[in-house]
Design an enzyme around this catalytic site. Structure first.
Site, PDB file in Angstrom:
ATOM      1  N   ARG A  35       0.818  -1.216   0.000  1.00 41.91           N
ATOM      2  CA  ARG A  35       0.000   0.000   0.000  1.00 41.91           C
ATOM      3  C   ARG A  35       0.849   1.262   0.000  1.00 41.91           C
ATOM      4  O   ARG A  35       0.434   2.286  -0.541  1.00 41.91           O
ATOM      5  CB  ARG A  35      -0.928   0.008   1.208  1.00 41.91           C
ATOM      6  CG  ARG A  35      -2.022  -1.001   1.036  1.00 41.91           C
ATOM      7  CD  ARG A  35      -3.067  -0.868   2.088  1.00 41.91           C
ATOM      8  NE  ARG A  35      -4.240  -1.604   1.663  1.00 41.91           N
ATOM      9  CZ  ARG A  35      -5.370  -1.642   2.326  1.00 41.91           C
ATOM     10  NH1 ARG A  35      -5.489  -0.976   3.449  1.00 41.91           N
ATOM     11  NH2 ARG A  35      -6.389  -2.319   1.870  1.00 41.91           N
ATOM     12  N   LYS A 197     -20.442 -14.055   1.672  1.00 42.33           N
ATOM     13  CA  LYS A 197     -21.904 -13.958   1.692  1.00 42.33           C
ATOM     14  C   LYS A 197     -22.516 -13.433   0.406  1.00 42.33           C
ATOM     15  O   LYS A 197     -22.010 -12.469  -0.175  1.00 42.33           O
ATOM     16  CB  LYS A 197     -22.315 -12.997   2.808  1.00 42.33           C
ATOM     17  CG  LYS A 197     -22.084 -13.529   4.193  1.00 42.33           C
ATOM     18  CD  LYS A 197     -22.793 -12.605   5.158  1.00 42.33           C
ATOM     19  CE  LYS A 197     -22.361 -12.809   6.587  1.00 42.33           C
ATOM     20  NZ  LYS A 197     -22.374 -11.513   7.284  1.00 42.33           N
ATOM     21  N   GLY A 350     -10.517  -7.351  -0.117  1.00 39.79           N
ATOM     22  CA  GLY A 350      -9.567  -7.434   0.989  1.00 39.79           C
ATOM     23  C   GLY A 350      -8.973  -8.823   1.127  1.00 39.79           C
ATOM     24  O   GLY A 350      -7.748  -9.002   1.110  1.00 39.79           O
ATOM     25  N   GLY A 373     -13.633  -2.765  -0.123  1.00 33.79           N
ATOM     26  CA  GLY A 373     -14.965  -2.172  -0.207  1.00 33.79           C
ATOM     27  C   GLY A 373     -15.115  -1.244  -1.410  1.00 33.79           C
ATOM     28  O   GLY A 373     -16.170  -1.206  -2.054  1.00 33.79           O
TER      29      GLY A 373
END
Ligand code: ADP
Ligand code: MG
Length: 394
Positions: A35, A197, A350, A373
């Site tokens: 990052r 999910k 992620g 996200g």
């Protein structure tokens, strides 16, 4: 949207919002500095163009309090090594001492502000806090793609107060790659969706229905789809309440002539445990007391054939519980299939990012997103709030 290359930054105080939320081990060592490396082109560009660099980031979730373990001090050292320059660490991100430090900056100086999330106002998108940050600079640059789905002060409200706001190279690159894959993709375009999910990924599934030629499903998500196809998935995690929604997605895919791939075999375990007894079974034969924790080898082979033919691939979500070795093969096989394909491949998420790094194939993916996200928000076809905030200023 304004971009950094359009702005005169010479002699200017330039505020860079970046995402230096790097993973740390229990000894506070940085375990992966990707990052930090991802924004070096932007920071080096600013140094080459004789700017004064004010760099700001969050780290972890201190919930508005000073948590010493989440200080950016260590990040400053690593950044200094990578830039081969001294990086001065401020003791906070706003306040009189910071103002004084910044007012004394010379061209080529790099100041790293302390963790933005030590102030709850950051999360609350507070105007006063955003104004205080903006007052530090002449130019504001957002290069924090991975936080750009959040409505936080340093990516959203700040653009109302900064004299000029623009996107850095990383943010531009993330948006451009995604746009390239979605607006005029080389076909077939394949979306691989896995992970935990259906409910997390429903928006992405629905939006992708408008774009893709093929869907590949894996992870615990697949259980809900298998369940709605009428299979008994034993003790696997299933979102039974989403049965109708999952059915509707499959029906819609069929109507649009989208190929919809589900696992044909799975690795099942007697319990959710790395040491649990495990075996491979066809999806028709999941024993009632067992749970599916990974896609099986026949599925990996099937999916690799789809990859071979793909021209554009977008992937989010691991194929199984890759954190446990016994259930990581499906995900690793997927990484290799994508790496070996001839497609433009864009991968984000992620956990997906962790899985790709673990497999050592990062360089053979066309573009590995730094966002989780934020990447999912793009897959949902939405504009990132921070990008909307940048656009609002032009
Ligand atoms: P990403 O962060 O890349 O978007 P998700 O957070 O949606 O991915 O999903 C990753 C998580 O899903 C991992 O922690 C993984 O262990 C879990 N997972 C994947 N397959 C299964 C499965 N069959 N059963 C239970 N959990 C699973
Ligand atoms: Mg995740």
């Amino acid at each position: 949207m304004k971009v950094i290359q359009d702005i005169d930054i010479k002699d200017k105080k330039v505020f860079f919002r970046v995402d230096f939320n790097v993973p740390l081990d229990e000894l506070q060592n940085i375990t992966d500095d990707s990052r930090i490396r991802a924004v070096l082109p932007t920071l080096r560009y600013a140094l080459d163009h004789q700017a004064k660099l004010i760099v700001a980031s969050h780290m972890g979730r201190p919930r508005g309090k000073v948590v010493p373990e989440l200080s950016l001090g260590l990040v400053a050292k690593r950044l200094g090594r990578l830039l081969e320059k001294e990086v001065i660490v401020a003791n906070d991100c706003v306040g009189p001492e910071v103002n004084q430090l910044v007012s004394k900056m010379k061209v080529g100086d790099v100041v790293l502000l302390e963790n933005l999330r030590f102030h709850q106002e950051e999360i609350n998108n507070d105007d006063t806090f955003a104004k205080a940050l903006a007052e530090l600079c002449d130019v504001y640059i957002n290069d924090a793609f991975a936080v750009s789905h959040r409505i936080n002060a340093s990516v959203a409200a700040i653009t109302k107060f900064a004299p000029v706001s623009a996107a850095g190279f990383l943010l531009q690159k993330e948006l451009n790659y995604f746009e390239q894959a979605m607006s005029a993709p080389m076909r077939p375009l394949v979306a691989i969706i896995g992970g935990a999910k259906v409910s997390d990924k429903l928006g992405a599934l629905e939006n992708m229905l408008e774009h893709v030629d093929k869907f590949i499903i894996g992870g615990s998500m697949a259980n809900t789809f298998l369940y709605c196809s009428g299979l008994d998935v034993g003790k696997s995690t299933v979102e039974a309440d989403l049965k109708d929604v999952a059915c509707a997605v499959m029906k819609m895919a069929a109507e649009k002539n989208i190929k919809f791939y589900l696992p044909v075999d799975v690795v099942v375990a007697s319990r959710f445990d790395p040491k649990a007894e495990a075996k491979i079974v066809p999806v028709q034969e999941i024993p009632p007391e067992w749970m599916a924790l990974d896609i099986g080898p026949a599925t990996s082979l099937l999916y690799s054939e789809v990859m071979y033919d793909a021209k554009t691939i977008i992937w989010n979500g691991p194929m199984g519980v890759f954190e446990m070795d016994a259930f990581s093969r499906g995900t690793t096989a997927m990484v290799h299939s994508i790496a070996n394909s001839y497609a433009l491949s864009i991968v984000g998420g992620g956990d997906t990012d962790v899985a790709v790094h673990k497999s050592g194939e990062t360089s053979r993916i066309t573009y590995l997103s730094t966002g989780g996200g934020a990447f999912l928000t793009l897959m949902e076809g939405k504009t990132l709030p921070a990008v909307a905030a940048l656009n609002a200023t032009t």
